[in-house]
Write an enzyme that holds these catalytic residues in place. Structure first.
Site, PDB file in Angstrom:
ATOM      1  N   ASP A   1       0.822  -1.219   0.000  1.00 16.89           N
ATOM      2  CA  ASP A   1       0.000   0.000   0.000  1.00 16.89           C
ATOM      3  C   ASP A   1       0.849   1.261   0.000  1.00 16.89           C
ATOM      4  OD1 ASP A   1      -2.326  -1.620   0.238  1.00 16.89           O
ATOM      5  OD2 ASP A   1      -2.043  -1.699   2.396  1.00 16.89           O
TER       6      ASP A   1
ATOM      7  N   GLU B   1     -11.613  -1.355  -2.957  1.00 19.28           N
ATOM      8  CA  GLU B   1     -11.023  -0.638  -1.820  1.00 19.28           C
ATOM      9  C   GLU B   1      -9.880   0.241  -2.319  1.00 19.28           C
ATOM     10  OE1 GLU B   1      -9.857  -3.748   0.802  1.00 19.28           O
ATOM     11  OE2 GLU B   1      -8.502  -4.683  -0.636  1.00 19.28           O
TER      12      GLU B   1
END
Length: 332
Positions: free
Chosen positions: A47, A216
């Site tokens: 991420d 997401e």
């Protein structure tokens, strides 16, 4: 990031990152119009949130149990591991994290706002919506390192339509700040935040949903094309965190309003599973996702899993090329 079900609804883990070589040759193998940058240094990541100050490139990242992860680079190519923020965790995190992972942080979204450094970040427990987005700020900017925690600013629990993870700050063309967040369940949400405190100050709006694949890691930027300002919602779909079996892919949609509705290049609404694909699995690197961009949309960072190295998550960065129609071209 998540497995085949939401990051609050399945076991989440990071594969150990072994000694990774400079990804020059690896980057060239990726199928894209332009190969990702050749990177060296500490490239294991999950991420990656990319940000650039006047002299330094930054990556803020998920950690297994080590607070908010930080990397830095003088040129965006050679990366060094920095000192994590709140590496030992904070006491209130224990209300949300697993007992054996009290300092585990997911998907931070960091940068600078009016000369102040900020980091939104998520803490959560495996298998639940027991999640919180925290905020920490640093007077004088990121490099000053004067991080003061502001506590949780968005929380979720069983029964909420969202999961309070994957935070990212967005701005309108006029400069008003918004917070993007959410994972699976009803997907991605956006809500205004105070321009002074960066804490939520308004009602959340659902802007993307995919009940089949899950969605997401929402990230929104604005960009003008032929005199029209568009807002672009980048997101990750499908499953992460399964090493070489990960099926993440990066998608995008756009809207004339920061609160939507967002549609993909074929006109399919992102509230109905739409999303134009910008990156998907290749022969070696699987499950690209967890993406972020510089605010002008010129550069994207993401992770993908190396099938030749036990599925270790690796940092990728590339320029974003924009077509004359105002849509970004695939980055990989």
């Amino acid at each position: 990031m998540t497995l085949a079900s939401p990051r609050g609804a399945a076991t989440r883990w990071l594969r150990p990152v072994r000694a990774l070589l400079a990804l020059g040759a690896a980057a060239v193998t990726a199928a894209a119009a332009a190969a990702p940058w050749t990177l060296t240094g500490t490239l294991g990541t999950h991420d990656p949130n990319i940000y650039k100050t006047s002299t330094t490139w930054w990556i803020f990242e998920t950690t297994d149990n080590n607070g908010i992860g930080v990397k830095y680079s003088a040129d965006g190519r050679n990366w060094k591991q920095g000192v994590p923020i709140f590496g030992s965790g904070l006491s209130w995190w224990r209300n949300y994290t697993a007992a054996d992972k009290p300092a585990q942080v997911w998907a931070p979204g960091c940068g600078e706002w009016n000369g102040m450094g900020y980091c939104y970040y998520a803490v959560s427990r495996f298998g639940t919506q027991n999640s919180a987005i925290g905020l920490t700020t640093s007077a004088g900017g990121i490099a000053a390192g004067r991080w003061v925690d502001q506590g949780p600013v968005v929380t979720s629990t069983t029964g909420n339509t969202y999961n309070a993870i994957d935070p990212a700050l967005a701005r309108t063309a006029g400069g008003s700040p918004y917070l993007v967040y959410g994972s699976f369940w009803n997907g991605i949400f956006i809500r205004p935040v105070s321009s002074t405190t960066l804490k939520p100050s308004g009602t959340a709006v659902n802007i993307a949903r995919d009940n089949v694949n899950g969605i997401e890691n929402g990230f929104v930027i604005s960009r003008a094309t032929n005199g029209t300002t568009w807002y672009y919602l980048f997101a990750s779909k499908n499953a992460c965190c399964q090493g070489a079996n990960s099926t993440y892919r990066i998608v995008v949609g756009r809207s004339s309003s920061i609160t939507g509705p967002y549609v993909d290049k074929n006109g399919v609404a992102m509230m109905s599973g739409g999303g134009t694909v910008l990156a998907s699995s290749g022969s070696r690197f699987k499950g690209p996702g967890g993406q972020s961009l510089l605010s002008n949309g010129s550069v994207m960072a993401w992770h993908a899993y190396d099938a030749w190295n036990n599925g270790a998550p690796v940092l990728f960065i590339n320029n974003v090329t924009w077509g004359s129609d105002g849509w970004p071209l695939p980055v990989w």
